[in-house]
Design a protein around this motif. Structure first.
Motif, PDB file in Angstrom:
ATOM      1  N   UNK A  10      -9.002  -1.916 -25.641  1.00  0.00           N
ATOM      2  CA  UNK A  10      -8.176  -1.713 -24.453  1.00  0.00           C
ATOM      3  C   UNK A  10      -8.787  -2.545 -23.344  1.00  0.00           C
ATOM      4  N   UNK A  11      -7.968  -3.402 -22.727  1.00  0.00           N
ATOM      5  CA  UNK A  11      -8.428  -4.248 -21.626  1.00  0.00           C
ATOM      6  C   UNK A  11      -7.746  -3.788 -20.344  1.00  0.00           C
ATOM      7  N   UNK A  12      -8.530  -3.563 -19.315  1.00  0.00           N
ATOM      8  CA  UNK A  12      -8.020  -3.160 -18.010  1.00  0.00           C
ATOM      9  C   UNK A  12      -8.142  -4.334 -17.057  1.00  0.00           C
ATOM     10  N   UNK A  13      -7.014  -4.740 -16.493  1.00  0.00           N
ATOM     11  CA  UNK A  13      -7.011  -5.868 -15.561  1.00  0.00           C
ATOM     12  C   UNK A  13      -7.705  -5.458 -14.272  1.00  0.00           C
ATOM     13  N   UNK A  19       3.689  -5.190 -10.574  1.00  0.00           N
ATOM     14  CA  UNK A  19       4.278  -4.562 -11.750  1.00  0.00           C
ATOM     15  C   UNK A  19       5.749  -4.916 -11.929  1.00  0.00           C
ATOM     16  N   UNK A  20       6.304  -5.712 -11.020  1.00  0.00           N
ATOM     17  CA  UNK A  20       7.674  -6.200 -11.210  1.00  0.00           C
ATOM     18  C   UNK A  20       7.710  -7.346 -12.219  1.00  0.00           C
ATOM     19  N   UNK A  48      -0.939  -1.193 -10.135  1.00  0.00           N
ATOM     20  CA  UNK A  48      -0.386  -1.728  -8.888  1.00  0.00           C
ATOM     21  C   UNK A  48      -1.407  -1.626  -7.761  1.00  0.00           C
ATOM     22  N   UNK A  49      -1.020  -2.123  -6.602  1.00  0.00           N
ATOM     23  CA  UNK A  49      -1.935  -2.172  -5.459  1.00  0.00           C
ATOM     24  C   UNK A  49      -2.366  -0.777  -5.006  1.00  0.00           C
ATOM     25  N   UNK A  50      -1.437   0.187  -5.041  1.00  0.00           N
ATOM     26  CA  UNK A  50      -1.758   1.543  -4.590  1.00  0.00           C
ATOM     27  C   UNK A  50      -2.542   2.342  -5.633  1.00  0.00           C
ATOM     28  N   UNK A  51      -2.669   1.799  -6.836  1.00  0.00           N
ATOM     29  CA  UNK A  51      -3.398   2.431  -7.938  1.00  0.00           C
ATOM     30  C   UNK A  51      -2.772   3.767  -8.360  1.00  0.00           C
ATOM     31  N   UNK A  52      -1.433   3.874  -8.207  1.00  0.00           N
ATOM     32  CA  UNK A  52      -0.767   5.099  -8.621  1.00  0.00           C
ATOM     33  C   UNK A  52       0.193   4.876  -9.792  1.00  0.00           C
ATOM     34  N   UNK A  53       0.279   3.644 -10.289  1.00  0.00           N
ATOM     35  CA  UNK A  53       1.111   3.323 -11.443  1.00  0.00           C
ATOM     36  C   UNK A  53       0.369   2.340 -12.342  1.00  0.00           C
TER      37      UNK A  53
END
Length: 70
Positions: A10-13, A19-20, A48-53
């Motif tokens: 699993x790679x986390x960016x 996310x669009x 995403x930037x807000x770290x909620x998705x």
């Protein structure tokens, strides 16, 4: 549904990702930024930037699977 037995890594960016972006856009990030094969049996996770998705990119037998989690 993703088969857990078929996942190697699993790679986390790092940082945020728009996310669009389409599946092709995320696959291009995997190839160009990570210098990895998007067709490998791995999960590529973007947030995403807000770290909620998060959005997960995974290659299944005949195409990409993209999962969005809120």
């Amino acid at each position: 549904m993703i088969n857990q037995r078929s996942i190697d890594k699993v790679y986390l960016a790092k940082g945020s990702t728009d996310l669009r972006k389409s599946i092709d856009g995320l696959a291009a990030i995997v190839q160009e930024s990570f210098q990895l094969d998007p067709f490998s049996p791995c999960l590529f996770v973007f947030c995403n930037r807000q770290r909620d998705k998060i959005k997960i990119l995974h290659w299944e037998h005949n195409g990409f699977c993209s999962i969005i989690a809120v």
